[in-house]
Design a protein around this motif. Sequence first.
Motif, PDB file in Angstrom:
ATOM      1  N   HIS A   1       0.858  -1.187   0.000  1.00 17.76           N
ATOM      2  CA  HIS A   1       0.000   0.000   0.000  1.00 17.76           C
ATOM      3  C   HIS A   1       0.888   1.227   0.000  1.00 17.76           C
ATOM      4  O   HIS A   1       1.830   1.302   0.776  1.00 17.76           O
ATOM      5  CB  HIS A   1      -0.908   0.038   1.238  1.00 17.76           C
ATOM      6  CG  HIS A   1      -1.658  -1.236   1.426  1.00 17.76           C
ATOM      7  ND1 HIS A   1      -2.708  -1.594   0.612  1.00 17.76           N
ATOM      8  CD2 HIS A   1      -1.490  -2.252   2.289  1.00 17.76           C
ATOM      9  CE1 HIS A   1      -3.158  -2.776   0.988  1.00 17.76           C
ATOM     10  NE2 HIS A   1      -2.431  -3.205   2.003  1.00 17.76           N
ATOM     11  N   TRP A   2       0.585   2.162  -0.893  1.00 17.28           N
ATOM     12  CA  TRP A   2       1.384   3.383  -0.971  1.00 17.28           C
ATOM     13  C   TRP A   2       0.555   4.514  -0.407  1.00 17.28           C
ATOM     14  O   TRP A   2      -0.157   5.205  -1.123  1.00 17.28           O
ATOM     15  CB  TRP A   2       1.803   3.639  -2.425  1.00 17.28           C
ATOM     16  CG  TRP A   2       2.890   4.661  -2.534  1.00 17.28           C
ATOM     17  CD1 TRP A   2       2.725   6.011  -2.641  1.00 17.28           C
ATOM     18  CD2 TRP A   2       4.300   4.421  -2.520  1.00 17.28           C
ATOM     19  NE1 TRP A   2       3.961   6.625  -2.691  1.00 17.28           N
ATOM     20  CE2 TRP A   2       4.946   5.669  -2.624  1.00 17.28           C
ATOM     21  CE3 TRP A   2       5.101   3.270  -2.424  1.00 17.28           C
ATOM     22  CZ2 TRP A   2       6.342   5.819  -2.646  1.00 17.28           C
ATOM     23  CZ3 TRP A   2       6.480   3.410  -2.457  1.00 17.28           C
ATOM     24  CH2 TRP A   2       7.081   4.678  -2.565  1.00 17.28           C
ATOM     25  N   ASN A   3       0.590   4.658   0.913  1.00 13.68           N
ATOM     26  CA  ASN A   3      -0.081   5.792   1.541  1.00 13.68           C
ATOM     27  C   ASN A   3       0.726   6.212   2.756  1.00 13.68           C
ATOM     28  O   ASN A   3       1.673   5.514   3.161  1.00 13.68           O
ATOM     29  CB  ASN A   3      -1.532   5.439   1.903  1.00 13.68           C
ATOM     30  CG  ASN A   3      -1.605   4.279   2.877  1.00 13.68           C
ATOM     31  OD1 ASN A   3      -0.979   4.303   3.941  1.00 13.68           O
ATOM     32  ND2 ASN A   3      -2.357   3.235   2.515  1.00 13.68           N
TER      33      ASN A   3
ATOM     34  N   LEU B   1       4.997  15.250   3.125  1.00  8.74           N
ATOM     35  CA  LEU B   1       4.604  14.712   1.819  1.00  8.74           C
ATOM     36  C   LEU B   1       3.097  14.478   1.815  1.00  8.74           C
ATOM     37  O   LEU B   1       2.597  13.606   2.541  1.00  8.74           O
ATOM     38  CB  LEU B   1       5.352  13.403   1.551  1.00  8.74           C
ATOM     39  CG  LEU B   1       6.881  13.454   1.722  1.00  8.74           C
ATOM     40  CD1 LEU B   1       7.483  12.049   1.574  1.00  8.74           C
ATOM     41  CD2 LEU B   1       7.522  14.415   0.728  1.00  8.74           C
ATOM     42  N   ASN B   2       2.408  15.262   1.026  1.00  9.21           N
ATOM     43  CA  ASN B   2       0.956  15.091   0.908  1.00  9.21           C
ATOM     44  C   ASN B   2       0.685  13.977  -0.097  1.00  9.21           C
ATOM     45  O   ASN B   2       0.901  14.138  -1.296  1.00  9.21           O
ATOM     46  CB  ASN B   2       0.310  16.401   0.456  1.00  9.21           C
ATOM     47  CG  ASN B   2      -1.207  16.269   0.358  1.00  9.21           C
ATOM     48  OD1 ASN B   2      -1.764  15.196   0.609  1.00  9.21           O
ATOM     49  ND2 ASN B   2      -1.856  17.363  -0.009  1.00  9.21           N
ATOM     50  N   MET B   3       0.208  12.859   0.398  1.00  5.14           N
ATOM     51  CA  MET B   3       0.074  11.687  -0.454  1.00  5.14           C
ATOM     52  C   MET B   3      -1.328  11.532  -1.019  1.00  5.14           C
ATOM     53  O   MET B   3      -1.703  10.466  -1.498  1.00  5.14           O
ATOM     54  CB  MET B   3       0.519  10.452   0.322  1.00  5.14           C
ATOM     55  CG  MET B   3       1.912  10.737   0.930  1.00  5.14           C
ATOM     56  SD  MET B   3       2.913   9.317   1.235  1.00  5.14           S
ATOM     57  CE  MET B   3       3.051   8.632  -0.352  1.00  5.14           C
ATOM     58  N   THR B   4      -2.073  12.613  -0.990  1.00  2.00           N
ATOM     59  CA  THR B   4      -3.409  12.550  -1.560  1.00  2.00           C
ATOM     60  C   THR B   4      -3.613  13.734  -2.506  1.00  2.00           C
ATOM     61  O   THR B   4      -2.871  14.709  -2.466  1.00  2.00           O
ATOM     62  CB  THR B   4      -4.485  12.544  -0.448  1.00  2.00           C
ATOM     63  OG1 THR B   4      -5.757  12.346  -1.049  1.00  2.00           O
ATOM     64  CG2 THR B   4      -4.489  13.838   0.310  1.00  2.00           C
ATOM     65  N   SER B   5      -4.629  13.616  -3.344  1.00  2.08           N
ATOM     66  CA  SER B   5      -4.844  14.689  -4.321  1.00  2.08           C
ATOM     67  C   SER B   5      -5.857  15.700  -3.805  1.00  2.08           C
ATOM     68  O   SER B   5      -6.677  16.228  -4.549  1.00  2.08           O
ATOM     69  CB  SER B   5      -5.286  14.095  -5.657  1.00  2.08           C
ATOM     70  OG  SER B   5      -6.382  13.245  -5.446  1.00  2.08           O
ATOM     71  N   ALA B   6      -5.813  15.933  -2.510  1.00  2.00           N
ATOM     72  CA  ALA B   6      -6.622  16.999  -1.915  1.00  2.00           C
ATOM     73  C   ALA B   6      -5.692  17.875  -1.076  1.00  2.00           C
ATOM     74  O   ALA B   6      -4.658  17.409  -0.610  1.00  2.00           O
ATOM     75  CB  ALA B   6      -7.716  16.406  -1.024  1.00  2.00           C
TER      76      ALA B   6
END
Length: 544
Positions: free
Chosen positions: A312-314, A497-502
């Motif tokens: 999982h890449w989060n 590191l913001n790992m989401t597109s929000a």
Amino acid sequence: MPSLPEHPEPAASASPPAAPWWETGVIYQIYPRSFQDSNGDGIGDLEGIRRRLDYVSHLGVDAIWLSPIFPSPMADFGYDVADYRGVAAMFGDLAQFDRLLAEAHAKGLRILLDFVPNHSSTQHPWFVESRSSRTNPKRDWYIWRDGAPGGGPPNNWTSDMGGSSWEFDPATGQYYLHAFLKEQADLNWRNPEVRAAMMDVLRFWFDRGVDGFRIDVMWHAIKAQGLPDNPPNPDYAPGMGEKYKVLQTHSTDQPEVHEIARDFRALADSYGERLLVGEIFLPLPKLMEYYGTPAMPGVHLPFNFQLLEAPHWNAGALARIIADYEAALPPGGWPNWVMGSHDAPRIAGKLGEAQARVAAMLLLTLRGTPTLYQGDELGIGVVEIPPDRIRDPQDLRQPGLGLGRDGARTPMRWDAGAHAGFSAAEPWLPLGDDWRTRNVAVQDAEPGSMLALYRRLLAIRRANPALNRGTLSSVAADQDVLRYERSDGSDRFLIALNMTSAERQLMLPEGADVAELVISTIPGRSFDGRLAPDEGVILRMTHH
Ligand code: GLC
Ligand code: CA
């Protein structure tokens, strides 16, 4: 969230102990077939690499690891070595290698070669002799056995490339062992002559000046006495690849492998600062054993594939991976991180461009030696390989299982000219669809390109001891943001590191203030306390 053991810091006044070059350095993997062709046969070569040394040194890395360059029938593209002391004619010759090494050294670049001790090509003269008769002096250099009493192979071991690990050789009526292709016969590391011959191979290259080795499938090198059957894998399902039918309990990771590692290490250390990197795919506690102990040192860097293998890449999963890896390191063990290779799908193909930029920041700000794979600095993504152009034997032998490695082995794209400047002829693998727009020349001219980002991150890492040899602390994941601190004395950086597109609010560690935005993965950003979608930042911190 996982907490990290604190790594003690030397007093600020004490002069730091001299660190070996690889602790601050970055390794760049070159796949020689696919870097630069110099003679128009569609296949990269040493002279091509030499002509591109300025590119590598300008990128800002410290060492080049070359996948195998040795004479080979290329059944596994060089991982089937037919002469450990030469250069394949398609790549050049020893004189060209010496020139490449000298020019690399003159530019401050080190060169690591790929040492393949577990197996040789069946065309290696050692194997040709070994198979010639049961009484040949080299018979015992490989692993020969009679078939099972009822017929069939000597045991149930399966090859990593599919099928049995045993091949029957009618000439002498016995089977030989091969953990990979049948063209790659496993050497018998219980034979002292094999050990001595292989130590001589290392000496041969160390004497020429090479700076170290990446050691291929090191955990495979020695097998359990008596070669007992492996236990069946309870989780095996068809479609996984036959290598997973059994657990490799007796065919890999035997205690005696650490004696071999000790001997390699003693030899490397006798030459000064020469680096040994071990390719080892094992669970963390087992992997860590390959660092060895003070009494019996192992390799300097057992490759850490946690990022390549992350299911999982989060933010949460990565925080856990980082904390677990750091916590598992033995005292004095220097960490390392790998994000791409010639065996694995490309990171930008898995994550897309925006998160691949964040991943670049991750790789180059973690504590430990990063290994960067050629082409990832351009953000090369998935390259579809038409069926008639598949070359990887792993894919050809077990079609349709998604085991193909060609997608990561496609040529470097240098410019928008014919064949991307890689070759004057059609390259051995396709370039991919986007090579006219995703290449070195285009990205050179774009300050916001992936290449520009890699260069800046590498330069920032080099310029700041906190980001190379510094400590790592406060690893945390919160609201899809992965963050950690790197510090050296009073020099402190926060990586977020913001790992989401929000968009996300940045949570600062207790007692910390932002002094300066050092770099964002998104060009042209200034810092306002928030993280844009898919944004990673390095912030210089002050503490009150
Ligand atoms: C390593 C290499 C891989 C090769 C295998 C057998 O895993 O990286 O490319 O097929 O060893 O030598
Ligand atoms: Ca060539």
